[in-house]
Scaffold this motif. Structure first.
Motif, PDB file in Angstrom:
ATOM      1  N   MET A  36      10.161  -3.862   4.528  1.00 29.43           N
ATOM      2  CA  MET A  36       9.790  -3.356   5.846  1.00 29.43           C
ATOM      3  C   MET A  36      10.573  -2.077   6.162  1.00 29.43           C
ATOM      4  N   LEU A  94       3.896  -5.597  11.927  1.00 27.99           N
ATOM      5  CA  LEU A  94       4.944  -6.144  11.063  1.00 27.99           C
ATOM      6  C   LEU A  94       4.566  -7.552  10.630  1.00 27.99           C
ATOM      7  N   MET A 106       4.725  -3.546   6.577  1.00 28.14           N
ATOM      8  CA  MET A 106       4.279  -2.746   7.721  1.00 28.14           C
ATOM      9  C   MET A 106       2.823  -2.381   7.443  1.00 28.14           C
ATOM     10  N   ASP A 133       5.516 -10.844   7.478  1.00 24.18           N
ATOM     11  CA  ASP A 133       6.308 -11.327   6.349  1.00 24.18           C
ATOM     12  C   ASP A 133       5.493 -12.392   5.633  1.00 24.18           C
ATOM     13  N   HIS A 190      13.397   1.099   9.799  1.00 23.50           N
ATOM     14  CA  HIS A 190      13.327  -0.104   8.962  1.00 23.50           C
ATOM     15  C   HIS A 190      13.911  -1.326   9.645  1.00 23.50           C
ATOM     16  N   ASP A 191      13.585  -2.469   9.106  1.00 21.40           N
ATOM     17  CA  ASP A 191      14.179  -3.723   9.548  1.00 21.40           C
ATOM     18  C   ASP A 191      15.651  -3.720   9.150  1.00 21.40           C
ATOM     19  N   ASN A 242      15.326  -8.053   4.290  1.00 23.43           N
ATOM     20  CA  ASN A 242      13.904  -7.755   4.495  1.00 23.43           C
ATOM     21  C   ASN A 242      13.536  -6.338   4.071  1.00 23.43           C
ATOM     22  N   THR A 243      14.515  -5.559   3.627  1.00 25.67           N
ATOM     23  CA  THR A 243      14.218  -4.237   3.066  1.00 25.67           C
ATOM     24  C   THR A 243      14.280  -4.310   1.544  1.00 25.67           C
ATOM     25  N   PHE A 269       7.861  -8.228   2.885  1.00 26.12           N
ATOM     26  CA  PHE A 269       7.988  -7.813   4.287  1.00 26.12           C
ATOM     27  C   PHE A 269       7.182  -6.544   4.465  1.00 26.12           C
ATOM     28  N   HIS A 286      12.313  -9.691  13.468  1.00 21.18           N
ATOM     29  CA  HIS A 286      12.600  -8.436  12.772  1.00 21.18           C
ATOM     30  C   HIS A 286      13.392  -7.529  13.714  1.00 21.18           C
ATOM     31  N   ASN A 312       4.947  -7.787  16.126  1.00 17.03           N
ATOM     32  CA  ASN A 312       5.436  -8.719  15.115  1.00 17.03           C
ATOM     33  C   ASN A 312       4.422  -9.841  14.898  1.00 17.03           C
TER      34      ASN A 312
END
Lengths: 371, 371, 371
Positions: A347, A209, A243, A211, A330-331, A336-337, A241, A279, A273
């Motif tokens: 994410m 993960l 993955m 950012d 998901h986050d 953050n999505t 964000f 997250h 992370n």
């Protein structure tokens, strides 16, 4: 990027110095040009594992078209940076020679003529100072500068989920993309158990993960290539964000991030992370069991559906996939999505659980990708 | 608010489709127009519980006079949105029919002529895809659009603290107010135990925590009613911090948030973070025991006085109220105990512990409300 | 800073009132002018411990030259504020008289003529309302105003790691520097065990973590001394990150923060987050065992290398220092290891593990302080 005046000698000298200083290598190293098999005390075969990483830059293209300048590791000297760096997997007990070759430093520019140099910190492997990748405490008192290389040499003592990252100008270099997963499988390389004594799984995924603040990346590029101030990292505000280096929906095209399984299977997910903010990973369809954190088995596992990860933390979680379907993962920090504010994005991936015959209650053709 | 072109048919068709597709309902449904009693395997009476939720908008008035445009659920079709939505409480083993009626969509405006539609995601209930409320994976491949309705049909399998929220345009819709608590009592509806085997309590409170960025809400309203850009959610910066939809001191007028008890009592508090930032809930006067998280009992409870909740997480905590008095219970992220920066405010309540005769060492008349 | 009009009487009246109201002191107090020894039920000697704290202001000088206006506690009425306040250490069972003397209130200015007053909240000690330091619930319904004093009187019931802070205008006053560690050693004052039944340690350190927004501090000073608006605390954005009041590299000159030990030793570190943001503390070279949180022993300790602390939380962690060297110990929220954006800086120290002969694989002279 910082200005550093010390220029290092060649890598071989470093290597010898490192070994002399540490004095911590308690066995005979039988070779290093290729993988060697050592006898281990447990009767299984420990190996010598050799890896080489290079540093390159590239541009990540986000789903909305945004281009983000990054630099990071790669195991392919001909290719661009990989974000994240390649997953490095070894077995418990293996001897590792991880060589950082700084043959072409993306931070070495006419505006930063010495280059920053780079290191590899093996986060969680608890290595002695000389192998720790922190330039402040390295025997050479500096990072690996262009024209040099350095081999991080160690035994992978304990199975678990770890990661590696640069520790030179760490706030800048990690953000710019210098991170990757480091996985230690149990002794013998068993791919069905994360640790001795934890439950069996059928498949596993590693989700790195992260950012990114695209404006800070742009400013960093400008600083390196046209001069001007570095970003003020305390003003960090991420807008992408990721993955495994991808944002939704590009994640769905990445087989390392879009989880595919069959009902009845047990699934291990290693969450790492590498970002600069927390997250909160939420699974639809299933609770999961937290079996380990930071490469250490929990004596008392617990169940969650939403799990907070601090920067640097890792969690190993197990799913019992007891129903077919397609489930968001998901986050739950909802901003953050998004990709720069537009939902869905960021994410977010799916756990796709097929029936044994390969069918799925939610056919892939019907997946409504616009949220 | 996103632009979506698909227009759905009527709700009945959806419902039939859903049941055909899922094939996951393993018992006979004996009725749905009213509450029905089913025989459960444990010998207690499981029920059929029917709920209907509507979507409305309204304006929240903060203690400092700020007005915040919101939209959310309500069980009263004549009334405004409730922020949070009504607490939905069922017993373990109950069959639930939760119908979302989108008869009047506040996101359907001349600037967003299709409306966004809405869903109900039952966070933590681990429902199959067809009942999961994620429009990406729903059998209709969309959310419930104006003129439609959809019934989320499931058995509440495990006691615990859950929540529900919209998953259409999730970043926007949850922030705008579309969330509420969903509580599953142990089998039989016992109101003195949260889970089988956890300690007895005398009273319980459910605190829905959230945070709002009033500027983003204003921009969202403008976008819907006058056009213009959506907020960039990655720039989210909350300025109001709520417990059950209220900020201090208005919390003191809300009997669901201002905790009243008697010395010697045991108190259960269900904490649900429906916000977009972490919250660190601190109690004066008492440590508390963390007995469960995300609807799952902990095998090894632990004591805390300050507890971090990630967005989406829930914790069930037990207090042994062993001293009379009046004790603050608040977010220790201190900027969150303000209303737009002014202390005291925000995410703060009190645990009021009377003596058995109703007296209190800190008379309510003397409570100094200005901090 | 808030405007409050109530002016309090002298401290003695407060004190008498407090004792009459609480009625919670279950033993005979034998003296208060000096430390007194009481017989405790366990046969060890409990003591009466008297502390006096004053409130002063000062300017913190950061490594980059930035000056930050602060106010806080001190035990030296002739000196400036200490940031953090002095570590107050007592033994389990001791009776504590902690007197706040507000003889000179730095918040009393011509622009704030009443002064704010101050309190001491003993975070985690679970004191009754009258001793809790929350002005909203104090028997005097106010904080301790200039010209007054107040004695917080209590028995330290349980060993552990706690902290104290002002609760008047809490968002402002804590941020401005009004916090310090409060340590309760096990009964008898054993300095080798944190709690009854936890492993023995050889040395211990207490690290008070905090973060500061230098712009808000400047605005606060201006507000107090020239008028103008208070900072809007919801816009809080820290740019300096401190351990025991110092940012790297100044931390290395503070013996309470730069950890010095010998290989083979066991080390206890008490971590206290007095800041307004989470911190994720990572150790190089070692995993550590989390043995307690918020002053309560964990029945099931676990190992970590990166630990998230919420504002207000405490963790007690144990290191088995099994290798010599010099190891970073820092916040892994990477932007927090800078001073206003420049790496290295901020919340970062080292664990220095010498060989028994005092030598170290990484000589201090070679420590590369520029990152």
């Amino acid at each position: 990027m910082e200005k550093q005046s010390t220029r290092l000698g060649v890598g071989l000298g470093l290597l010898i110095t490192a070994f002399l200083i540490t004095g911590l290598l308690g066995f005979s190293l039988t070779g290093r040009g290729s993988e060697q098999v050592l006898a281990s005390s447990a009767g299984t075969k420990a190996q010598v594992r050799n890896f080489k990483l290079y540093v390159r830059d590239t541009t990540l293209k986000m789903p909305d078209g945004k281009q983000i300048y990054v630099f990071g590791y790669t195991d392919d000297p001909q290719g661009p940076a990989k974000i994240p760096g390649p997953v490095l997997t070894v077995n418990e007990g293996d001897t590792v020679n991880l060589t950082l070759v700084n043959d072409k430093d993306p931070t070495k520019t006419s505006f930063n003529p010495d280059g920053d140099g780079h290191t590899i910190h093996l986060h969680g492997l608890d290595l002695p100072s000389a192998m720790d990748g922190d330039p402040m405490t390295s025997p050479t008192q500096d990072s690996v500068k262009e024209g040099s290389q350095y081999t991080y040499h160690f035994v992978a003592k304990e199975a678990g989920t770890y990661w590696y990252h640069c520790h030179e100008s760490a706030t800048e270099h990690i953000q710019m993309g210098m991170y990757g997963a480091f996985i230690v499988l149990p002794r013998g390389g068993d791919t069905h158990y994360a640790y001795a004594g934890t439950p069996r799984f059928d498949k596993s995924y590693t989700l790195v993960l992260s950012d990114m603040d695209s404006g800070a990346h742009q400013q960093d590029y400008t600083n390196l290539h046209s001069g001007g101030d570095n970003p003020n990292w305390t003003q960090y505000r991420p807008d992408y964000f990721l993955m495994n280096g991808h944002a939704w929906p590009d994640i769905m095209d990445d087989p390392s991030s879009f989880i595919q399984a069959t009902v009845g299977q047990h699934l291990l997910v290693r969450l790492i992370n590498c970002g600069y903010t927390v997250h909160a990973i939420h699974s639809h369809g299933f609770h999961f069991t937290v079996i380990a954190t930071d490469g250490r088995k929990l004596s008392d596992p617990y169940q969650k559906d939403t799990l907070l990860l601090a920067p640097g933390e890792r969690y190993d979680i197990l799913f019992d996939l007891n129903q077919a379907g397609r489930y968001m993962f998901h986050d739950h920090i909802e901003q953050n999505t998004t990709n720069n504010g537009d939902y869905p994005g960021g994410m977010m991936t799916f756990i796709n659980v097929n029936n044994p015959d390969g069918s799925n209650p939610v056919p892939m053709s019907s997946l409504h990708m616009n949220g």
